[in-house]
Design an enzyme around this catalytic site. Structure first.
Site, PDB file in Angstrom:
ATOM      1  N   ASN A 195       0.850  -1.186   0.000  1.00  0.00           N
ATOM      2  CA  ASN A 195       0.000   0.000   0.000  1.00  0.00           C
ATOM      3  C   ASN A 195       0.887   1.238   0.000  1.00  0.00           C
ATOM      4  O   ASN A 195       1.841   1.321   0.796  1.00  0.00           O
ATOM      5  CB  ASN A 195      -0.869   0.014   1.266  1.00  0.00           C
ATOM      6  CG  ASN A 195      -1.551   1.364   1.493  1.00  0.00           C
ATOM      7  OD1 ASN A 195      -2.514   1.698   0.805  1.00  0.00           O
ATOM      8  ND2 ASN A 195      -1.025   2.165   2.420  1.00  0.00           N
ATOM      9  N   GLU A 196       0.582   2.174  -0.847  1.00  0.00           N
ATOM     10  CA  GLU A 196       1.328   3.438  -0.888  1.00  0.00           C
ATOM     11  C   GLU A 196       2.828   3.181  -0.731  1.00  0.00           C
ATOM     12  O   GLU A 196       3.494   3.752   0.143  1.00  0.00           O
ATOM     13  CB  GLU A 196       0.791   4.429   0.160  1.00  0.00           C
ATOM     14  CG  GLU A 196      -0.641   4.819  -0.117  1.00  0.00           C
ATOM     15  CD  GLU A 196      -1.166   6.010   0.683  1.00  0.00           C
ATOM     16  OE1 GLU A 196      -0.473   6.503   1.591  1.00  0.00           O
ATOM     17  OE2 GLU A 196      -2.294   6.460   0.365  1.00  0.00           O
ATOM     18  N   GLU A 320      -8.307   4.355  -2.368  1.00  0.00           N
ATOM     19  CA  GLU A 320      -8.596   5.246  -1.235  1.00  0.00           C
ATOM     20  C   GLU A 320      -9.069   6.569  -1.798  1.00  0.00           C
ATOM     21  O   GLU A 320      -8.364   7.189  -2.606  1.00  0.00           O
ATOM     22  CB  GLU A 320      -7.358   5.460  -0.357  1.00  0.00           C
ATOM     23  CG  GLU A 320      -6.993   4.234   0.451  1.00  0.00           C
ATOM     24  CD  GLU A 320      -5.832   4.466   1.414  1.00  0.00           C
ATOM     25  OE1 GLU A 320      -5.638   5.613   1.868  1.00  0.00           O
ATOM     26  OE2 GLU A 320      -5.122   3.484   1.696  1.00  0.00           O
ATOM     27  N   GLN A 369     -13.212   5.792   5.202  1.00  0.00           N
ATOM     28  CA  GLN A 369     -13.227   4.382   5.459  1.00  0.00           C
ATOM     29  C   GLN A 369     -14.616   3.975   5.952  1.00  0.00           C
ATOM     30  O   GLN A 369     -15.458   4.828   6.165  1.00  0.00           O
ATOM     31  CB  GLN A 369     -12.161   4.022   6.480  1.00  0.00           C
ATOM     32  CG  GLN A 369     -10.733   4.329   6.016  1.00  0.00           C
ATOM     33  CD  GLN A 369      -9.663   3.691   6.917  1.00  0.00           C
ATOM     34  OE1 GLN A 369      -9.959   2.943   7.844  1.00  0.00           O
ATOM     35  NE2 GLN A 369      -8.401   4.013   6.645  1.00  0.00           N
TER      36      GLN A 369
HETATM   37  O1  AHR Z   1      -6.925   6.190   5.081  1.00  0.00           O
HETATM   38  C1  AHR Z   1      -5.942   6.677   5.937  1.00  0.00           C
HETATM   39  C2  AHR Z   1      -4.550   6.515   5.355  1.00  0.00           C
HETATM   40  O2  AHR Z   1      -4.412   7.330   4.230  1.00  0.00           O
HETATM   41  C3  AHR Z   1      -4.172   5.160   4.859  1.00  0.00           C
HETATM   42  O3  AHR Z   1      -3.711   4.323   5.861  1.00  0.00           O
HETATM   43  C4  AHR Z   1      -3.086   5.447   3.888  1.00  0.00           C
HETATM   44  O4  AHR Z   1      -2.955   4.463   2.897  1.00  0.00           O
HETATM   45  C5  AHR Z   1      -3.443   6.814   3.352  1.00  0.00           C
HETATM   46  O5  AHR Z   1      -2.362   7.641   3.298  1.00  0.00           O
END
Ligand code: AHR
Length: 516
Positions: A195-196, A320, A369
C-alpha cells in the site's frame, strides 16, 4: 443540532451576499441514450475500506460483550447490508505494511499484542485477524480484498498468507488454517501487493517498486481448477504522480490486474484541512473544486494506461478516496474520527458519478473508510450508531451496481464564487438487468435550484419515480441524538412528457430517478 442549523443558515445568507442575488439559471440540457451502452459499472466501484485505525475496527465493527466475548456488531452489520457492499479492503492502508498476519490467527488469548505505531501508538491485541475479517465479509456478502505486507514483510510471509486463505488440500498453511477451525479455503481473489509503497509503505521509487512488485506477485500461486486466481493490485500513484503510473505500467503492467490510485478531497491544506461541519461557503466551493479533480486524475492516469494496455485489461482501482477533514475536536487526532455532513454526501455522489462514467477503466474503488474513520458510512458511540449522509448516497447508488453504463451528454452549467466556477450539476446513468433506467443527479449549488431538461433516447419513458437526499442547511449532519436530519425521502420534482424528462433539483441535493 439547533446551533449548527442556525450557523448554517447564517452561512447561507453570507453566501448569497458573496455571490450576489441568485439569478435564475437556464435549464441544463441532458441527453441519455438509454438503448446504448457497452460497459458494465462494476459493483466493486462501491467498495469499502476497513483499516486497523482508531475506532474503525475496534468499537466500529468488532466489540466486546459485557461478559468479555468479542463479536461483530450486529447493528452495524445489518445497516451495512443495505449498501450491498461488494468488497472490503483490509487491514490497511499504512497499517498493512506493518501487519504480520500470523499475529492475528489462533486462540485469541494467545495472540501477541503489538503497538500500532502508524495510528496513535495504541496497543493492538490482534483479536480481529484473518478469521474475524472473513466472518465480516461473509456476513456482508462482500468479497475479501486483502492487502499484503510488502514494506516490512517478506515474499515468503505474503505467499504463506495466500496459501493459508486459499489452498484447499494438505499443506503447511492449509493444515494451520484447519487447526484454527476452518476447513474450507476462503477463495480470496482481490489481493493488494503493498500500500502506498511510494510513502508509508516503504518510500520506494517507481522503478524499485516495479521490481519488488514482480517479485512478490510471482508467488501468489495458482492452485489449479476451482481455486482462486489472484487479482493482483499494485500500488498506484499518489494523486497526480503520472510518472509513477508510467513507470509501473511500463515495467510491471503485464503482471498487474489493478493499479491503485489514491486521492483525498482535502478542503484546506494537509496541516489545516478544515472542520467537517463548521465551514464557510468558500470551503463548500473549494470542496467541489477539489472533488472535481477526480475527473482529471482518472482521465490522465487512464490515458497513460491506454498506452501500455490498450485493451483495458488492467483496472484503475481508486483504492482510497473521500473527504479528509480535521479530526473532531476532543478526539485523538491519530484516530481520524470526523463528522460527515451533507457536503460529504454530495462529494461522494459527484465522485461516484465520475467512476460510473469511466466504468471502462475504473472497475474498483474503496472509500476511506467504513466506520468511524474519515468519510465513513456509520459513526458509533457505545451502543449507539448514526448513519452518515454518505451512507445514504451509497444506498441510493446501489442501483448502478453491475448495471450497463449509459452514454450521456450534459451541459452542467456552473456554480460561481468570486470569479471561479465549478460544474453545478453532476450526472450518471445506467440500465439494469430488468431494463430499468436509473439516473443520479446532484446539484452542488447551495443557493439555487437547477432545472434539467433531458432527452431520453432509444426507449419510450412514461413514468418517473425518485428519491432525494438534502437537508435544511449545507452543513446539516446526523448525530446520535438526531440521526435522521439527513435522509432520503420521496422526490416529486421530476415529470415526463413526450419523451422529455423535466427535473427541478433543489439546492444542495442528490436525486436518484427510476425511469420506466
Ligand atoms: O486512510 C488513511 C490513510 O491514508 C491510509 O492508511 C493510507 O494508505 C493513506 O495515506
Amino acid at each position: 443540532m439547533l446551533r449548527h442549523t442556525l450557523l448554517a443558515a447564517a452561512l447561507t445568507v453570507a453566501a448569497c451576499s458573496a455571490t450576489g442575488a441568485q439569478q435564475s439559471q437556464p435549464a441544463a440540457h441532458l441527453v441519455i441514450d438509454a438503448d446504448l451502452g457497452r460497459d458494465t459499472i462494476n459493483r466493486n466501484i462501491y467498495g469499502q475500506f476497513a483499516e486497523h485505525l482508531g475506532r474503525g475496527i475496534y468499537d466500529g465493527l468488532w466489540t466486546r460483550s459485557a461478559g468479555g466475548e468479542w463479536h461483530l456488531r450486529d447493528d452495524v452489520i445489518e445497516a451495512l447490508k443495505k449498501l450491498h457492499v461488494p468488497n472490503v479492503r483490509w487491514p490497511g492502508g499504512c497499517f498493512a505494511d506493518r501487519y504480520h498476519w500470523q499475529d492475528g490467527i489462533g486462540p485469541r488469548d494467545k495472540r501477541p499484542t503489538i503497538v500500532n505505531t502508524m495510528w496513535g501508538n495504541v496497543t493492538e491485541d490482534n483479536s480481529f485477524g484473518t478469521h474475524e475479517y472473513m466472518e465480516l465479509v461473509q456476513r456482508l456478502g462482500a468479497a475479501p480484498f486483502v492487502v499484503g505486507n510488502v514494506g516490512s514483510g517478506s515474499v515468503r510471509e505474503m505467499a504463506e498468507w495466500w496459501e493459508y486463505v486459499n489452498f484447499p488440500g494438505r499443506s503447511p498453511m492449509g493444515d494451520l488454517r484447519r487447526a484454527n477451525g476452518r476447513s474450507e479455503p476462503w477463495n480470496v481473489r482481490l489481493w493488494g501487493v503493498g500500500n502506498e509503497s511510494w510513502g508509508c509503505g516503504g518510500s520506494m521509487t517507481p522503478e524499485h517498486y516495479a521490481d519488488v512488485y514482480k517479485n512478490f506477485a510471482t508467488f501468489l500461486a495458482s492452485y489449479g481448477p476451482g481455486t482462486a486466481r489472484a487479482f493482483r493490485v499494485a500500488t498506484g500513484p499518489n494523486t497526480d504522480d503520472y510518472r509513477w503510473t508510467e513507470v509501473v505500467m511500463r515495467e510491471a503492467g503485464s503482471m498487474i490486474d489493478g493499479l491503485d490510485l489514491h486521492y483525498y478531497t482535502v478542503v484546506g491544506s494537509w496541516s489545516h484541512k478544515g472542520s467537517a461541519t463548521q465551514f464557510t461557503v468558500r470551503e463548500w466551493f473549494n470542496a467541489f473544486q477539489k472533488a472535481d479533480r477526480m475527473e482529471e486524475l482518472v482521465t490522465r492516469h487512464a490515458a497513460i494506461m491506454d498506452r501500455y494496455d490498450p485493451r483495458k485489461r488492467v483496472a484503475l482501482v481508486v483504492g482510497e478516496w473521500g473527504m479528509w477533514h480535521d479530526a473532531e475536536p476532543g478526539t485523538n487526532p491519530g484516530f481520524l474520527y470526523q463528522q460527515n455532513s451533507l457536503r460529504d454526501a454530495l462529494v461522494a455522489a459527484v465522485t461516484l458519478d465520475v467512476f460510473n462514467r469511466h466504468a471502462d477503466r475504473v472497475r474498483m474503488a474503496n472509500i476511506a473508510q467504513f466506520v468511524n474513520v474519515l468519510q465513513s458510512m456509520i459513526l458509533t458511540k457505545g451502543d449507539s450508531m448514526a448513519l452518515t449522509p454518505t451512507y445514504h448516497v451509497f444506498e441510493m447508488y446501489t442501483v448502478h451496481q453491475d448495471a450497463v453504463r449509459l452514454p450521456l451528454t450534459l451541459d452542467p452549467g456552473t456554480y460561481e464564487l468570486e470569479g471561479q466556477s465549478v460544474p453545478a450539476i453532476s450526472a450518471s446513468a445506467s440500465r439494469d438487468g430488468q431494463g430499468r433506467v436509473h439516473v443520479t443527479l446532484t446539484n452542488i449549488d447551495p443557493n439555487g435550484a437547477r432545472t434539467i431538461d433531458a432527452d431520453i433516447r432509444g426507449v419510450r419513458v412514461t413514468q418517473v419515480t425518485g428519491r432525494i437526499l438534502t437537508a435544511p442547511a449545507m452543513n446539516s449532519y446526523n448525530d446520535f441524538a438526531h440521526p435522521d436530519v439527513v435522509r432520503p425521502v420521496e422526490f416529486r420534482g421530476a415529470t415526463v412528457s413526450g419523451g422529455t424528462l423535466h427535473v427541478v433539483l433543489p439546492p444542495h441535493s442528490v436525486v436518484v430517478l427510476e425511469l420506466k
